[in-house]
Design a protein around this motif. Sequence first.
Motif, PDB file in Angstrom:
ATOM      1  N   ASP A 247       0.985  -1.219   0.024  1.00  0.00           N
ATOM      2  CA  ASP A 247       0.059   0.120  -0.137  1.00  0.00           C
ATOM      3  C   ASP A 247       0.757   1.307   0.160  1.00  0.00           C
ATOM      4  O   ASP A 247       0.394   2.360  -0.335  1.00  0.00           O
ATOM      5  N   THR A 248       1.998   1.078   0.476  1.00  0.00           N
ATOM      6  CA  THR A 248       2.884   2.451   0.536  1.00  0.00           C
ATOM      7  C   THR A 248       4.019   2.130  -0.292  1.00  0.00           C
ATOM      8  O   THR A 248       4.856   3.151  -0.187  1.00  0.00           O
ATOM      9  N   HIS A 249       4.048   1.195  -1.144  1.00  0.00           N
ATOM     10  CA  HIS A 249       5.487   0.870  -1.886  1.00  0.00           C
ATOM     11  C   HIS A 249       5.612   2.152  -3.105  1.00  0.00           C
ATOM     12  O   HIS A 249       6.834   2.719  -3.110  1.00  0.00           O
ATOM     13  N   LEU A 275      13.168   1.697 -16.782  1.00  0.00           N
ATOM     14  CA  LEU A 275      11.782   1.670 -16.372  1.00  0.00           C
ATOM     15  C   LEU A 275      10.773   1.962 -17.418  1.00  0.00           C
ATOM     16  O   LEU A 275       9.643   1.324 -17.246  1.00  0.00           O
ATOM     17  N   LEU A 276      11.053   2.902 -18.454  1.00  0.00           N
ATOM     18  CA  LEU A 276      10.237   3.249 -19.432  1.00  0.00           C
ATOM     19  C   LEU A 276      10.170   1.730 -20.321  1.00  0.00           C
ATOM     20  O   LEU A 276       9.080   1.668 -20.962  1.00  0.00           O
ATOM     21  N   GLU A 277      11.275   1.077 -20.391  1.00  0.00           N
ATOM     22  CA  GLU A 277      11.094  -0.202 -21.294  1.00  0.00           C
ATOM     23  C   GLU A 277      10.349  -1.079 -20.286  1.00  0.00           C
ATOM     24  O   GLU A 277       9.282  -1.897 -21.286  1.00  0.00           O
ATOM     25  N   MET A 278      10.069  -1.420 -19.424  1.00  0.00           N
ATOM     26  CA  MET A 278       9.340  -2.047 -18.312  1.00  0.00           C
ATOM     27  C   MET A 278       8.081  -1.634 -18.553  1.00  0.00           C
ATOM     28  O   MET A 278       7.238  -2.346 -18.578  1.00  0.00           O
ATOM     29  N   LEU A 279       7.698  -0.306 -18.588  1.00  0.00           N
ATOM     30  CA  LEU A 279       6.290   0.373 -18.553  1.00  0.00           C
ATOM     31  C   LEU A 279       5.787  -0.110 -19.916  1.00  0.00           C
ATOM     32  O   LEU A 279       4.537  -0.212 -20.047  1.00  0.00           O
ATOM     33  N   PRO A 284       0.342  -4.132 -15.314  1.00  0.00           N
ATOM     34  CA  PRO A 284      -0.692  -3.159 -14.441  1.00  0.00           C
ATOM     35  C   PRO A 284      -0.113  -2.933 -13.202  1.00  0.00           C
ATOM     36  O   PRO A 284      -0.376  -1.981 -12.740  1.00  0.00           O
ATOM     37  N   TYR A 285       0.389  -4.030 -12.570  1.00  0.00           N
ATOM     38  CA  TYR A 285       0.804  -3.668 -10.897  1.00  0.00           C
ATOM     39  C   TYR A 285       2.047  -3.013 -10.965  1.00  0.00           C
ATOM     40  O   TYR A 285       1.960  -2.124 -10.103  1.00  0.00           O
ATOM     41  N   TRP A 286       2.891  -3.296 -11.623  1.00  0.00           N
ATOM     42  CA  TRP A 286       3.989  -2.489 -11.607  1.00  0.00           C
ATOM     43  C   TRP A 286       4.143  -1.075 -12.097  1.00  0.00           C
ATOM     44  O   TRP A 286       4.949  -0.291 -11.769  1.00  0.00           O
ATOM     45  N   ASP A 287       3.132  -0.811 -12.962  1.00  0.00           N
ATOM     46  CA  ASP A 287       3.068   0.659 -13.363  1.00  0.00           C
ATOM     47  C   ASP A 287       3.281   1.613 -12.427  1.00  0.00           C
ATOM     48  O   ASP A 287       3.765   2.733 -12.597  1.00  0.00           O
ATOM     49  N   PHE A 288       2.358   1.526 -11.355  1.00  0.00           N
ATOM     50  CA  PHE A 288       2.125   2.446 -10.488  1.00  0.00           C
ATOM     51  C   PHE A 288       3.636   2.896  -9.648  1.00  0.00           C
ATOM     52  O   PHE A 288       3.867   4.105  -9.606  1.00  0.00           O
ATOM     53  N   PRO A 289       4.215   1.992  -9.091  1.00  0.00           N
ATOM     54  CA  PRO A 289       5.604   2.155  -8.597  1.00  0.00           C
ATOM     55  C   PRO A 289       6.518   2.841  -9.709  1.00  0.00           C
ATOM     56  O   PRO A 289       7.322   3.472  -9.174  1.00  0.00           O
ATOM     57  N   ALA A 290       6.603   2.255 -10.641  1.00  0.00           N
ATOM     58  CA  ALA A 290       7.471   2.705 -11.687  1.00  0.00           C
ATOM     59  C   ALA A 290       7.156   4.096 -11.995  1.00  0.00           C
ATOM     60  O   ALA A 290       8.223   4.961 -12.222  1.00  0.00           O
ATOM     61  N   LEU A 291       5.874   4.567 -12.218  1.00  0.00           N
ATOM     62  CA  LEU A 291       5.538   5.796 -12.448  1.00  0.00           C
ATOM     63  C   LEU A 291       6.130   6.989 -11.449  1.00  0.00           C
ATOM     64  O   LEU A 291       6.454   7.986 -11.551  1.00  0.00           O
TER      65      LEU A 291
END
Length: 616
Positions: A247-249, A275-279, A284-291
Amino acid sequence: MVCKFIKSIREKETSVTGTGVIPYSEVFKHEASAALLDLLVEQGVSSPEQVPAMVRYIHRWLMANEPAEHRLDNTLLELTEAQPADVVMTLLRVAPSCDRAAATMWMTIMSSPRTAELAQLLLLDVLGNWPEHSMRTSDGDNTDVFALAATVVMWKILQMPCVPHVLILFFPRLFAYLLFQVYFSTLDTPEEVNTFWKGCQEEHGLATNPSRFAVRTLKALLCLLQCEHVVMAMERKCGWDTLLCADTHHYAMGLLAREMRRASLHLCKSILCCLLEMLSKEMPYWDFPALAFLVEVLECLDLSECSDSIMDVVTRHLKSERREMRRLALRVLLLLRDDPSMAERMWSLNKSLVVLLRDSDNDVVRMTIVLLSYFFLDKDAPIPSPIALQLAEALLPLFDHDDSQVQLLSMFVFRTLMSFVIEKEPLKTQVCQSLLPLFFHCHDENQHVAEASWETLLCAVQFLKRRDLENLVKKEKLWKFAECLLAEDRSRAADHLSLALPYLENPQESLRDAAVRFMEIAGRSMRGQHKELQLMCKALEQLTEDISPAVSNLALQTLYALRSLETSRYSVFRRLQDQLRRAWKTRPRLSSLGRLRFWSSARADLGGSACWGHLS
């Protein structure tokens, strides 16, 4: 002889049952077996299918001959150089917990310039696929490999006295993938991963869970890059613990990005590209912390090389169902607004931004209108009518927004639309609908909003070419303006009433007061319209107990006046006068001066009020 040797290895492998552990028979302890394997590799690997068996044999030989742990180094390097994927994947399968022999083999592979880069790229592929990575080796084995197994390998390599240079070379991707693994192991750890991890804990005496182990590896990697101050800063601010909570990641990602930004902008840019390559893979779940990480480093970097990638990511996430994602995407756009290379791409997002003006989240609306106002600030080019129409429809409700900044900026954009729209006719309906809300906000308690409303109201009547209303606004005769607005067309009085009624419930006393006074004017213009008078009376009854004594008394007086109008006789003369007024408004265009004089005389004889329709 060599063929029989390999055959014996295969026979022992296929005869294994249960745990899959082959007893270390004499063949593994004899020096001749190692010499035979050396000979076989020196002669060249005749078939790639033999490589996985050879890797498994080397591992077993090392387990049986600890004092001679580097005896087969050259053989292992030859195999890795020839078939890197077969060696890496087989070693991860045969020793996923990275036991003593496997650790020796990894150190041999990663310490050699011939094989280190090839092996590191393959390990990164495994790291970036949570929870498992699948790759078929030459012998047909497609057993999944745990991403966490690759993390254990990286942890062991980081403990080497002389850490291979290849880890520094691939630091950005390794850093990004470890963050990726921290997040996903925090979010969800499948049962088979937990079972595997128990074996790793027994092997290495670890008393930690997978997510904390990934953080531990990440810290070791940062220390390798002499970023100990980043590790300590995160420790002081409880950043690592925050990173371990799903929740706080994203908050911890932002904190880590700021600390990394202070440490090295060069590293931040490299991490950003990863990170852009991964995005771009739409996880969907990783997008939020990466952004969240991306937002914190954007403003400090030259983005000319990755501007297209950033815009592609942002465009996709403006439409996200997650409110937090929309907020982060808008933050990225706000940071990029000063970049000339982004101007054209950002303007192309206007349709998506118009949709966000109707968002239920106030922060999203606020950032969207700030962004749009920036677009229009230096806008000197014509605005296409379809865009202007959609934007005007979305802007009108924002005049009543509870955030004064949103009100001010929405009025600014609305004025700009009226000035630069290509075709004015389609916009007239929205401009007409804006008159009454703007009239009310001219009485706003916030002086800035009141001044902006007056200025926008003046632009609106000029846009509609209403000289009579323009003069009244300029002279600040706003109540006379309201009378004329209602008297000019009784058929639209009901529309004006529906727009005015919500202001009776406005939190501002000044707007409630203005709404009550407007009801009195509307009642006089709606004489004989029983339904509308009843609606106004019902609304005013609730306001007689207003918290403000002034508003309460005014509502009571207005209610009495409206009820008097409702019960008064609607005279035949008055009805005839109203019918003639409507006929005058809908008359055909007459060119004869004599006919015009006739209508003018009729109007004078009937004693029309000062608010009659004017000749255009």
